[in-house]
Scaffold this active site. Structure first.
Site, mmCIF file in Angstrom:
data_model
loop_
_atom_site.group_PDB
_atom_site.id
_atom_site.type_symbol
_atom_site.label_atom_id
_atom_site.label_comp_id
_atom_site.label_asym_id
_atom_site.label_seq_id
_atom_site.Cartn_x
_atom_site.Cartn_y
_atom_site.Cartn_z
ATOM 1 N N TYR A 76 -2.040 -0.474 10.462
ATOM 2 C CA TYR A 76 -2.219 -0.963 9.080
ATOM 3 C C TYR A 76 -0.977 -0.622 8.251
ATOM 4 O O TYR A 76 -0.415 -1.475 7.566
ATOM 5 C CB TYR A 76 -3.472 -0.343 8.448
ATOM 6 C CG TYR A 76 -3.638 -0.662 6.975
ATOM 7 C CD1 TYR A 76 -4.018 -1.936 6.566
ATOM 8 C CD2 TYR A 76 -3.398 0.313 5.993
ATOM 9 C CE1 TYR A 76 -4.164 -2.234 5.214
ATOM 10 C CE2 TYR A 76 -3.553 0.024 4.648
ATOM 11 C CZ TYR A 76 -3.931 -1.250 4.266
ATOM 12 O OH TYR A 76 -4.069 -1.539 2.927
ATOM 13 N N SER B 133 0.865 -1.198 0.000
ATOM 14 C CA SER B 133 0.000 0.000 0.000
ATOM 15 C C SER B 133 0.893 1.237 0.000
ATOM 16 O O SER B 133 2.039 1.181 0.483
ATOM 17 C CB SER B 133 -0.857 0.009 1.264
ATOM 18 O OG SER B 133 -1.452 1.268 1.450
#
Ligand SMILES: NC(=O)c1ccc[n+]([C@@H]2O[C@H](COP(=O)([O-])OP(=O)(O)OC[C@H]3O[C@@H](n4cnc5c(N)ncnc54)[C@H](OP(=O)(O)O)[C@@H]3O)[C@@H](O)[C@H]2O)c1
Length: 283
Positions: free
Chosen positions: A167, A156
């Site tokens: 995350y 990501s």
């Protein structure tokens, strides 16, 4: 393969992927489903996996309706044996494994101090542990066949930010693992690529604040119930993406990047791809 053009310039052309086999984790939704469909459209046999049987079978049907081939394995990839089972299925069905896409992932946003520890366990096990097991199982199978292989790890843009929460920390881990694995595989014909998407219209928001997701639904102009943990209908995600194209891209855009990475001529190793919308959106 490199071919001369009419002007004598040498250009690289994509490899023919027909007859190859791929495993795509998390192919019951979003980016994984788009990657599975893109590879299948090139003649790759795809082992699909996810926990939601209905969505997985819908993906398999979309692939077969378009003339492609796949097999579905309903499984929770937080179990190491289940990840090995995906590789075993590829070998049983086709006798080979050429591409392994570690895509399954979950996201819980918010402050560290306010979070439920179970959310950390889920992110670490799904985004990091299962990816490690997937890399190991895939390399063992690829080495046994001696065919060239590709491992694609979906990270990501959160991995590019030093303050992207737990995350983001899992995606930093994905990048470090991928770079380390590439160094370990320097003498193998196995290439390893990190793909870092920006915001993509998928169900990754299923565990974020329902008020944020409700805002997204409102911008789609369609009606949909927002329940924590539940998916949104495809048409709502597509309409939201169409309305917010400056800040949100399509799963198919990431799938195109994955296809690009795995179809390069031998010797051309795409190591990292960042695919983002024109403008970044901070949740
Ligand atoms: N969408 C974005 O903006 C974005 C941006 C950057 C990176 N990413 C990354 O892209 C990847 C794909 O996410 P997405 O955006 O496509 O989200 P998504 O639509 O929610 O898809 C996630 C997929 O992962 C699967 N999955 C999650 N936990 C699993 C488990 N324990 N066992 C098996 N499968 C599991 C889900 O399957 P089931 O629902 O069937 O369990 C689903 O197929 C993730 O790694 C995510 O971090 C997404």
């Amino acid at each position: 393969m490199t071919e001369p053009t009419s002007k004598g310039i040498l250009i690289s052309t994509a490899q023919d992927l027909r007859g190859r086999t791929a495993v795509v984790t998390g192919s019951s939704s979003g980016i994984g489903r788009a990657v599975a469909e893109r590879l299948a459209s090139e003649g790759v046999f795809v082992v699909l996996s996810g926990r939601d049987a209905t969505s997985l079978h819908e993906c398999a049907k979309r692939i077969s309706d378009a003339g492609g081939k796949s097999v579905s394995v309903v499984t929770d990839i937080r179990d190491a044996k289940a990840v090995q089972g995906l590789v075993d299925t590829a070998l049983k069905e086709t006798g080979r494994l050429d591409i392994f896409v570690n895509n399954a992932g979950v996201s819980y946003l918010g402050n560290i101090l306010d979070a439920e520890p179970e959310s950390w366990t889920n992110m670490l096990e799904t985004n990091v542990f299962s990816l490690l097991v997937g890399c190991q199982a895939a390399v063992r199978a690829m080495r046994a066949s001696a065919n060239p292989g590709h491992i694609v790890n979906i990270s990501s843009v959160a991995a590019l930010s030093p303050e992207s929460g737990v995350y983001g920390a899992t995606k930093h881990a994905v990048n470090v693992i991928t770079n380390t694995l590439r160094a370990e595989l320097v003498d193998d014909p196995i290439q390893v690529v990190t793909v870092m998407p920006g915001l993509v219209a998928t169900n990754i928001g299923r565990n974020v604040d329902p008020a944020i997701v409700a805002g997204l639904v409102a911008m789609s102009g369609l009606e949909a119930e927002v329940r924590p943990g539940a998916r949104l209908p495809d048409e709502v995600l597509q309409a939201a993406q169409a309305a917010l194209g400056e800040i949100m891209i399509r799963p198919e855009d990431i799938a195109e990047g994955v296809y690009f990475a795995v179809s390069q001529p031998a010797g051309v190793h795409i190591a990292e791809i960042v695919i983002r919308p024109n403008k970044d959106f901070e949740l």
